[in-house]
Design an enzyme around this catalytic site. Structure first.
Site, PDB file in Angstrom:
ATOM      1  N   PHE A  88     -28.760 -18.773  13.278  1.00 26.25           N
ATOM      2  CA  PHE A  88     -29.079 -18.567  14.696  1.00 26.25           C
ATOM      3  C   PHE A  88     -30.549 -18.857  15.030  1.00 26.25           C
ATOM      4  CE2 PHE A  88     -30.308 -14.780  17.557  1.00 26.25           C
ATOM      5  CZ  PHE A  88     -30.206 -15.518  18.726  1.00 26.25           C
ATOM      6  N   GLU A 118     -29.429 -12.876   4.231  1.00 26.46           N
ATOM      7  CA  GLU A 118     -28.233 -12.148   4.664  1.00 26.46           C
ATOM      8  C   GLU A 118     -28.749 -11.177   5.719  1.00 26.46           C
ATOM      9  OE1 GLU A 118     -25.074 -12.450   3.968  1.00 26.46           O
ATOM     10  OE2 GLU A 118     -25.349 -14.045   2.502  1.00 26.46           O
ATOM     11  N   THR A 178     -38.347  -8.552  10.146  1.00 21.31           N
ATOM     12  CA  THR A 178     -37.705  -7.807  11.222  1.00 21.31           C
ATOM     13  C   THR A 178     -38.428  -6.484  11.479  1.00 21.31           C
ATOM     14  OG1 THR A 178     -35.721  -6.457  11.603  1.00 21.31           O
ATOM     15  CG2 THR A 178     -36.114  -7.076   9.360  1.00 21.31           C
ATOM     16  N   ASP A 179     -38.244  -5.927  12.674  1.00 24.77           N
ATOM     17  CA  ASP A 179     -38.823  -4.606  12.960  1.00 24.77           C
ATOM     18  C   ASP A 179     -38.092  -3.506  12.177  1.00 24.77           C
ATOM     19  OD1 ASP A 179     -36.431  -4.698  14.410  1.00 24.77           O
ATOM     20  OD2 ASP A 179     -37.319  -4.131  16.328  1.00 24.77           O
ATOM     21  N   GLU A 180     -36.899  -3.852  11.643  1.00 21.99           N
ATOM     22  CA  GLU A 180     -36.101  -2.811  10.964  1.00 21.99           C
ATOM     23  C   GLU A 180     -36.768  -2.287   9.693  1.00 21.99           C
ATOM     24  OE1 GLU A 180     -31.859  -3.402  10.864  1.00 21.99           O
ATOM     25  OE2 GLU A 180     -31.976  -4.885  12.455  1.00 21.99           O
ATOM     26  N   TYR A 212     -29.964  -3.762   4.061  1.00 19.76           N
ATOM     27  CA  TYR A 212     -30.526  -4.965   4.698  1.00 19.76           C
ATOM     28  C   TYR A 212     -32.036  -4.826   4.865  1.00 19.76           C
ATOM     29  CZ  TYR A 212     -32.128  -7.922   8.557  1.00 19.76           C
ATOM     30  OH  TYR A 212     -32.865  -8.781   9.347  1.00 19.76           O
ATOM     31  N   LYS A 267     -35.219  -6.839   3.052  1.00 17.23           N
ATOM     32  CA  LYS A 267     -36.249  -7.580   3.801  1.00 17.23           C
ATOM     33  C   LYS A 267     -37.632  -7.000   3.476  1.00 17.23           C
ATOM     34  CE  LYS A 267     -35.894 -10.417   6.528  1.00 17.23           C
ATOM     35  NZ  LYS A 267     -35.886 -11.906   6.392  1.00 17.23           N
ATOM     36  N   PRO A 327     -23.281   4.514   9.279  1.00 16.31           N
ATOM     37  CA  PRO A 327     -24.063   5.438   8.453  1.00 16.31           C
ATOM     38  C   PRO A 327     -25.555   5.078   8.510  1.00 16.31           C
ATOM     39  CG  PRO A 327     -22.352   4.323   7.138  1.00 16.31           C
ATOM     40  CD  PRO A 327     -22.302   3.744   8.518  1.00 16.31           C
ATOM     41  N   HIS A 381     -27.572   5.046  10.957  1.00 21.27           N
ATOM     42  CA  HIS A 381     -27.887   4.195  12.116  1.00 21.27           C
ATOM     43  C   HIS A 381     -29.271   4.548  12.690  1.00 21.27           C
ATOM     44  CE1 HIS A 381     -25.911   2.170  15.866  1.00 21.27           C
ATOM     45  NE2 HIS A 381     -26.939   1.495  15.397  1.00 21.27           N
TER      46      HIS A 381
HETATM   47  P1  NAD Z   1     -28.221 -15.786  10.506  1.00 19.55           P
HETATM   48  O1  NAD Z   1     -27.386 -14.840   9.719  1.00 19.55           O
HETATM   49  O2  NAD Z   1     -27.715 -16.313  11.801  1.00 19.55           O
HETATM   50  O3  NAD Z   1     -28.580 -17.069   9.617  1.00 19.55           O
HETATM   51  C1  NAD Z   1     -28.962 -16.982   8.275  1.00 19.55           C
HETATM   52  C2  NAD Z   1     -28.905 -18.390   7.686  1.00 19.55           C
HETATM   53  O4  NAD Z   1     -29.362 -18.313   6.323  1.00 19.55           O
HETATM   54  C3  NAD Z   1     -27.500 -18.986   7.657  1.00 19.55           C
HETATM   55  O5  NAD Z   1     -27.527 -20.323   8.122  1.00 19.55           O
HETATM   56  C4  NAD Z   1     -27.104 -18.930   6.178  1.00 19.55           C
HETATM   57  O6  NAD Z   1     -26.218 -19.971   5.802  1.00 19.55           O
HETATM   58  C5  NAD Z   1     -28.466 -19.055   5.513  1.00 19.55           C
HETATM   59  N1  NAD Z   1     -28.481 -18.488   4.156  1.00 19.55           N
HETATM   60  C6  NAD Z   1     -28.040 -17.259   3.779  1.00 19.55           C
HETATM   61  N2  NAD Z   1     -28.181 -17.111   2.441  1.00 19.55           N
HETATM   62  C7  NAD Z   1     -28.750 -18.256   1.977  1.00 19.55           C
HETATM   63  C8  NAD Z   1     -29.162 -18.711   0.701  1.00 19.55           C
HETATM   64  N3  NAD Z   1     -29.007 -17.942  -0.393  1.00 19.55           N
HETATM   65  N4  NAD Z   1     -29.726 -19.932   0.604  1.00 19.55           N
HETATM   66  C9  NAD Z   1     -29.893 -20.726   1.680  1.00 19.55           C
HETATM   67  N5  NAD Z   1     -29.487 -20.361   2.926  1.00 19.55           N
HETATM   68  C10 NAD Z   1     -28.939 -19.138   3.067  1.00 19.55           C
HETATM   69  O7  NAD Z   1     -29.628 -15.054  10.671  1.00 19.55           O
HETATM   70  P2  NAD Z   1     -30.640 -15.011  11.896  1.00 19.55           P
HETATM   71  O8  NAD Z   1     -30.196 -13.979  12.843  1.00 19.55           O
HETATM   72  O9  NAD Z   1     -30.870 -16.397  12.361  1.00 19.55           O
HETATM   73  O10 NAD Z   1     -31.937 -14.443  11.166  1.00 19.55           O
HETATM   74  C11 NAD Z   1     -32.867 -15.336  10.570  1.00 19.55           C
HETATM   75  C12 NAD Z   1     -34.024 -14.529  10.016  1.00 19.55           C
HETATM   76  O11 NAD Z   1     -34.649 -13.774  11.045  1.00 19.55           O
HETATM   77  C13 NAD Z   1     -33.627 -13.524   8.935  1.00 19.55           C
HETATM   78  O12 NAD Z   1     -34.614 -13.551   7.933  1.00 19.55           O
HETATM   79  C14 NAD Z   1     -33.638 -12.180   9.657  1.00 19.55           C
HETATM   80  O13 NAD Z   1     -33.936 -11.132   8.781  1.00 19.55           O
HETATM   81  C15 NAD Z   1     -34.737 -12.410  10.659  1.00 19.55           C
HETATM   82  N6  NAD Z   1     -34.628 -11.623  11.907  1.00 19.55           N
HETATM   83  C16 NAD Z   1     -33.495 -11.664  12.647  1.00 19.55           C
HETATM   84  C17 NAD Z   1     -33.431 -10.970  13.854  1.00 19.55           C
HETATM   85  C18 NAD Z   1     -32.204 -11.048  14.745  1.00 19.55           C
HETATM   86  O14 NAD Z   1     -32.171 -10.364  15.772  1.00 19.55           O
HETATM   87  N7  NAD Z   1     -31.195 -11.855  14.442  1.00 19.55           N
HETATM   88  C19 NAD Z   1     -34.517 -10.195  14.269  1.00 19.55           C
HETATM   89  C20 NAD Z   1     -35.670 -10.183  13.471  1.00 19.55           C
HETATM   90  C21 NAD Z   1     -35.713 -10.908  12.305  1.00 19.55           C
END
Ligand code: NAD
Length: 359
Positions: A21, A99, A161-163, A186, A190, A318, A320
């Site tokens: 995403f 993940e 992430t803020d988490e 998770y 991170k 759990p 949360h």
């Molecule tokens: P997502 O789950 O949509 O995408 C993760 C991508 O990583 C996928 O395309 C997956 O195929 C790939 N991936 C997973 N394991 C892999 C591996 N071992 N090798 C290569 N590729 C791999 O995630 P997202 O929501 O786009 O989040 C991206 C980053 O931003 C993450 O690090 C997440 O912690 C961080 N983040 C997300 C949010 C949110 O609201 N979604 C907020 C803050 C931070």
């Protein structure tokens, strides 16, 4: 205090997780909306259930083989990672791959540990070897001691992430100095990765930057996450599951605003620094749901009272976390970043995108 002294020239950017995403949106923003970026993007993604290479078909058509390259590889595969650094003379890493779904991490944490912690370690080791002075070709040899210097003009950016900060009560904000207190597998994975990134800076002088962002929303998000799940369930007439009393609070940011912040940090952020990125847009989940119901009802002509009947309060997750809220004054003051997308407009765009998807 605005200081824009640091200017990095970034030419060969390795984006991990670019089929997901936020990483996919980053690639779009860089190639389509960032005229001061003239280099190329190498998207390394293992295509787990959350990744979809087809979401970048238009980008592949337009820039494939020149400014965009896709490598279907796993960040835990050391040989593959080393080879990518060498093949493309990588000077920048933007590490999104992870993940990411808290519920999955509670049921089965294994991949969270191997990808988020070990995968980050593999990337850091590859960067350290490739960027060591006297090793510009990146031959994958890891220096024995920490004394070797790292060449200039390179940076490893960790997306976090803020988490990792834990959970807030009714008041207060996470700042860059808030101690980490992760509470789910998770966020713990991170946090572990973030600590490794900062340790590589302090121990080996690896040039790193790190950002902690609040909840993102926008097109292309995998429909297990709150906003796309709710929109699609509304569109398909399915129940709308709400955890607990629905009063957990999250801070929401449009995905493109997140990625504009990442670009600013890459270009101008101080090496070794963390930057919080947030929407300053706190909402109870139930309030967010009502906003979405209003937008979906307006766009589909459905009766909002009918949609409301499908709300289904379910047993809480759990551990949360109750509330996340970000103080993002550092990036605003230092780098001049600002959110640009109004929340209701961003939600409308997002709903439109999912309506098109199910048509
Ligand atoms: P997502 O789950 O949509 O995408 C993760 C991508 O990583 C996928 O395309 C997956 O195929 C790939 N991936 C997973 N394991 C892999 C591996 N071992 N090798 C290569 N590729 C791999 O995630 P997202 O929501 O786009 O989040 C991206 C980053 O931003 C993450 O690090 C997440 O912690 C961080 N983040 C997300 C949010 C949110 O609201 N979604 C907020 C803050 C931070």
């Amino acid at each position: 205090m605005k200081s824009m002294k640091m200017i990095r020239s970034l030419q060969n950017i390795l984006v991990t997780g670019g089929a997901g995403f936020i990483g996919g949106n980053f690639i779009r923003v860089m190639l389509e909306k960032t005229p001061d970026f003239t280099g190329r993007i190498i998207n390394m993604d293992a295509l787990t259930y959350a990744g979809d290479a087809a979401s970048l078909t238009d980008i592949e058509k337009k820039y494939g083989g020149s400014r965009y390259h896709f490598e279907h590889k796993d960040i835990r595969d050391k040989a593959a990672v080393d080879n990518i650094f060498k093949k493309y003379a990588i000077d920048t890493v933007v590490h999104f791959a992870a993940e990411t779904h808290v519920d999955r991490s509670i049921v089965k944490p294994d991949d969270f540990i191997t990808t988020n912690v070990m995968g980050t370690f593999t990337l850091l080791e590859a960067a350290r070897a490739a960027w060591r002075n006297g090793n510009s070709a990146g031959n994958g040899v890891v220096p024995v001691a920490g004394g070797d210097s790292i060449r200039s003009g390179v940076v490893f950016h960790q997306i976090s992430t803020d988490e990792v900060y834990g959970s807030l009560g009714d008041s207060g904000y996470f700042t860059e100095t808030t101690p980490y207190s992760p509470r789910s597998p998770y966020s713990a994975s991170k946090a572990g990765a973030d600590h490794l990134v900062m340790a590589y800076h302090h121990t080996y002088k690896l040039p790193v930057t790190l950002s902690n962002c609040s909840n993102n929303y926008g097109p292309y998000q995998f429909p297990e996450k709150l906003i796309p799940l709710m929109i699609l369930n509304m569109l398909n007439g399915k129940p709308l599951p709400v955890y607990g009393d629905g009063k957990n609070i999250r801070d929401w940011l449009f995905v493109e605003d997140h990625n504009r912040a990442v670009w600013l940090i890459l270009k101008h952020g101080r090496t070794g620094e963390k930057y919080n990125i947030g929407g300053e847009n706190e909402l109870e989940n139930i309030h967010l749901l009502r906003l979405l119901m209003k937008i979906v009802a307006k766009k589909t002509g459905r009766d909002i009272k009918e949609i409301e009947k499908t709300i289904n309060f379910v047993k809480d997750r759990p551990g949360h976390d109750r509330r996340y809220a970000i103080d993002c004054s550092k990036i605003k003051n230092e780098l001049g970043w600002q959110q640009s997308v109004n929340f209701e407009e961003g939600l409308e765009k997002t709903v439109d995108w999912y309506i098109d998807l199910v048509r």
